[in-house]
Design a protein around this motif. Structure first.
Motif, PDB file in Angstrom:
ATOM      1  N   ILE A  64       0.994  -1.216  -0.050  1.00 14.02           N
ATOM      2  CA  ILE A  64      -0.051  -0.026  -0.055  1.00 14.02           C
ATOM      3  C   ILE A  64       0.966   1.224  -0.031  1.00 14.02           C
ATOM      4  O   ILE A  64       0.511   2.027  -0.913  1.00 14.02           O
ATOM      5  N   ARG A  65       1.850   1.437   0.798  1.00 12.75           N
ATOM      6  CA  ARG A  65       2.825   2.253   0.856  1.00 12.75           C
ATOM      7  C   ARG A  65       3.354   2.587  -0.621  1.00 12.75           C
ATOM      8  O   ARG A  65       3.476   4.048  -0.984  1.00 12.75           O
ATOM      9  N   ARG A  80       1.877   1.956  -3.342  1.00 12.79           N
ATOM     10  CA  ARG A  80       0.786   2.632  -4.015  1.00 12.79           C
ATOM     11  C   ARG A  80       0.605   4.042  -3.875  1.00 12.79           C
ATOM     12  O   ARG A  80       0.325   4.792  -4.675  1.00 12.79           O
ATOM     13  N   ILE A  81       0.666   4.377  -2.564  1.00 12.66           N
ATOM     14  CA  ILE A  81       0.470   5.965  -2.554  1.00 12.66           C
ATOM     15  C   ILE A  81       1.536   6.479  -2.891  1.00 12.66           C
ATOM     16  O   ILE A  81       1.358   7.758  -3.236  1.00 12.66           O
ATOM     17  N   ARG A  82       2.845   5.966  -2.539  1.00 16.44           N
ATOM     18  CA  ARG A  82       3.931   6.703  -3.265  1.00 16.44           C
ATOM     19  C   ARG A  82       3.694   7.213  -4.645  1.00 16.44           C
ATOM     20  O   ARG A  82       3.962   8.352  -5.273  1.00 16.44           O
ATOM     21  N   ASP A  85       1.037   7.145  -6.404  1.00 11.98           N
ATOM     22  CA  ASP A  85       0.214   8.106  -6.477  1.00 11.98           C
ATOM     23  C   ASP A  85       0.510   9.560  -6.271  1.00 11.98           C
ATOM     24  O   ASP A  85      -0.070  10.478  -6.870  1.00 11.98           O
ATOM     25  N   LEU A  86       1.333   9.854  -5.274  1.00  9.43           N
ATOM     26  CA  LEU A  86       1.850  10.841  -4.979  1.00  9.43           C
ATOM     27  C   LEU A  86       2.686  11.624  -6.365  1.00  9.43           C
ATOM     28  O   LEU A  86       2.552  12.764  -6.604  1.00  9.43           O
ATOM     29  N   LYS A  87       3.417  10.790  -6.650  1.00  8.51           N
ATOM     30  CA  LYS A  87       4.215  11.322  -7.754  1.00  8.51           C
ATOM     31  C   LYS A  87       3.428  11.600  -8.722  1.00  8.51           C
ATOM     32  O   LYS A  87       3.862  12.784  -9.651  1.00  8.51           O
ATOM     33  N   GLU A  88       2.376  10.936  -9.381  1.00  3.51           N
ATOM     34  CA  GLU A  88       1.532  11.099 -10.152  1.00  3.51           C
ATOM     35  C   GLU A  88       0.619  12.594 -10.165  1.00  3.51           C
ATOM     36  O   GLU A  88       0.765  13.478 -10.963  1.00  3.51           O
ATOM     37  N   LEU A  89       0.383  12.891  -8.857  1.00  2.41           N
ATOM     38  CA  LEU A  89      -0.177  14.197  -8.338  1.00  2.41           C
ATOM     39  C   LEU A  89       0.933  15.362  -8.771  1.00  2.41           C
ATOM     40  O   LEU A  89       0.459  16.484  -9.306  1.00  2.41           O
ATOM     41  N   PHE A  90       2.008  15.206  -8.499  1.00  2.00           N
ATOM     42  CA  PHE A  90       3.103  15.938  -8.783  1.00  2.00           C
ATOM     43  C   PHE A  90       3.145  16.364 -10.450  1.00  2.00           C
ATOM     44  O   PHE A  90       3.215  17.542 -10.768  1.00  2.00           O
ATOM     45  N   VAL A 148      -0.488  18.974  -2.299  1.00  2.00           N
ATOM     46  CA  VAL A 148      -0.516  17.614  -2.047  1.00  2.00           C
ATOM     47  C   VAL A 148      -0.567  17.545  -0.609  1.00  2.00           C
ATOM     48  O   VAL A 148      -1.454  16.593  -0.166  1.00  2.00           O
TER      49      VAL A 148
END
Lengths: 127, 127, 127, 127
Positions: free
Chosen positions: C91-92, C94-96, C98-103, C112
Motif C-alpha cells: 500500500i505504501r 501504491r500511495i508513493r 500516486d503522490l508522484k502522479e499528483l506532482f 498535495v
DNA sequence: GTGGTCTAGACCACT
DNA sequence: GTGGTCTAGACCACA
C-alpha cells in the motif's frame, strides 16, 4: 470437552469426529469410558443433535466407539491383536507425503530427523 | 500423469490439487517446468476445464506454481530463504496426530521409530 | 448495497471484491456482520451466483471475511495483533506512486500536503 | 531500462505501460526525451513488438507521450495549466481507500500520518 | 495457442 | 436455507 471453530473450513460434523477421535486416540478417553450423550454434547456445543448423532455413527463405523442402546456410548478398546495393516499403510503414506513437503519447504535431513525425534519423545505425555 | 478416483469422497478439484502438489513436492516436476495446460489436462482427465483451472488457481495461491497468461503454467521454485514456519507447524501437528494413531493401533515405540527411520532413508529416491 | 458498472474494464467479480472490501474496511460491515448470501447478492446484482462466490472466495483468502457452510458469510475481524507488514508495504508503494502522479499533474508540494491532511481529518467519519 | 516480471499476474502489456509511465512521471524521462523505438524496446525485453506497440498507444491516449511519424516517440510535457481535475479526483479516491485499509490493518492515526510525511519528504529524490 | 471470465443450470452436504 | 462442486459451452485478452 473441546471447542468448535465455526470459522474453520471443516464442517461441524467433521470437527466433532476429529476432536472425539483425538480424545480417544490420545487416551484422554480410556477404553470403556462413557462418552457424553448425543443430546448432552449437542447442548454443550450448541449444535443440532443430528450433527452429533452423525459424528458418533461415523466413529462407530471406524471402530473408535460403540453404542449400547439405553445405556450410552463408550470408547472402544483397540483390538491390539488385529492391527489394521490397511489403515497403518494409509497413515504411513500420509507421513511420507508430509516429510516430502517438509523437505520441499527447505528443511534439511537433519532438521526433519530432529523434528521426528522430538515428536517421538513427546510420547511420554500421551500414554 | 495421474489418475482420478471418481469414487473418492474427495472432490475432483481437490484430487487434482493433491496429485499435482505431490508431483511438484516430490521433484517429478522441477522448478520452471511447464505443467500441462488447463485444457490439455482437462481432456486427459475428462473433466471440465473449469475444474482444472480451479485446482491450478488454488495451487498458485499456495505458492506451488505460477501462471503466465498466454504462455502456460509452471512449477514454482520454493523460496528456500523464506521458510513458511506456519505451514511447517501445521505439518508437524499432522504428523503428531498420525503418530498417536499408530500407537493407538497397537504399534510399539520401537515399531513406530523403525517406520520413521525407513521413511527417512527412502529419501534418496525422492531427491 | 452497491452498484456494478458493466461498462467498466474491471471484471464483475473484481468489482464485487473491491466494493465488498470497501464496505468491510470502512466499517459499514462490522466484524461478525452477516453478508448477503451468495444467491441473494447474485439476484440483487443480476449476475451469476458463481461470479459472486468467486469474489467471496477471493475475499476469504485475503482474510476479509469468513464462511460457515450452511450458515452464511461474515465479515472477519482484523487481527490487529498480526499486522501484515507485507501488505502495508504494498500500500505504501501504491500511495508513493500516486503522490508522484499528483506532482506530475502539476500540484505543488503544498497542495498535495493539504490534500493528504484533508483526507486524514476525514477519518472521523469512517471510524 | 526496466525489468519485466513474467511471474507477475499483470500482463506484459500492462507492465510496459506501468513501468514506462513510472519513468515519465518520476522524471527519469524528461519532457521531449526520446523513448526507445517499439522495435528496440521489444528486442530489449524480448517480447512481441505488438505488445510494446499497444502499450505505447495506450500511453499516448492517456497523454504521457506523443508520437511523430518517422521520428519516434517522445515523453509529453504535462500541461500544467490544464490540470486534469477528473484524474486528480480518481487518485484522491484511491489514496483515501488506501488510507482506510491502513487503518483497518491496525495502524494508528499517528503512524499513518508519519508514513505520509515520510513519503512527502522523499520527494526531493524524485524531482 | 494460452489463461481469465461469465452464464445457466444441476446436484450435494450441512444447519 | 446456506455454501461447495461440477458441467457445458461461450467470449475475451494476451502472446
Amino acid at each position: 470437552m473441546f471447542q468448535l471453530d465455526l470459522k474453520s473450513r471443516k464442517s461441524i460434523y467433521e470437527q466433532v469426529v476429529d476432536n472425539m477421535k483425538e480424545l480417544i486416540i490420545s487416551g484422554v478417553l480410556k477404553p470403556e469410558d462413557k462418552l457424553p450423550s448425543v443430546r448432552e454434547l449437542s447442548k454443550t456445543l450448541t449444535v443440532n443433535p443430528n450433527t452429533v448423532q452423525k459424528a458418533y455413527r461415523a466413529l462407530e463405523n471406524q471402530g473408535y466407539l460403540y453404542t449400547v442402546a439405553g445405556l450410552g456410548t463408550f470408547a472402544a478398546c483397540p483390538d491390539t491383536n488385529i492391527r489394521d495393516e490397511r489403515l497403518i499403510n494409509v497413515i504411513r503414506d500420509r507421513i511420507r507425503s508430509d516429510l516430502k513437503e517438509l523437505f520441499y519447504l527447505g528443511m534439511s535431513q537433519e532438521e526433519v530427523s530432529a523434528l521426528l525425534k522430538e515428536l517421538l519423545t513427546e510420547r511420554g505425555g500421551w500414554k
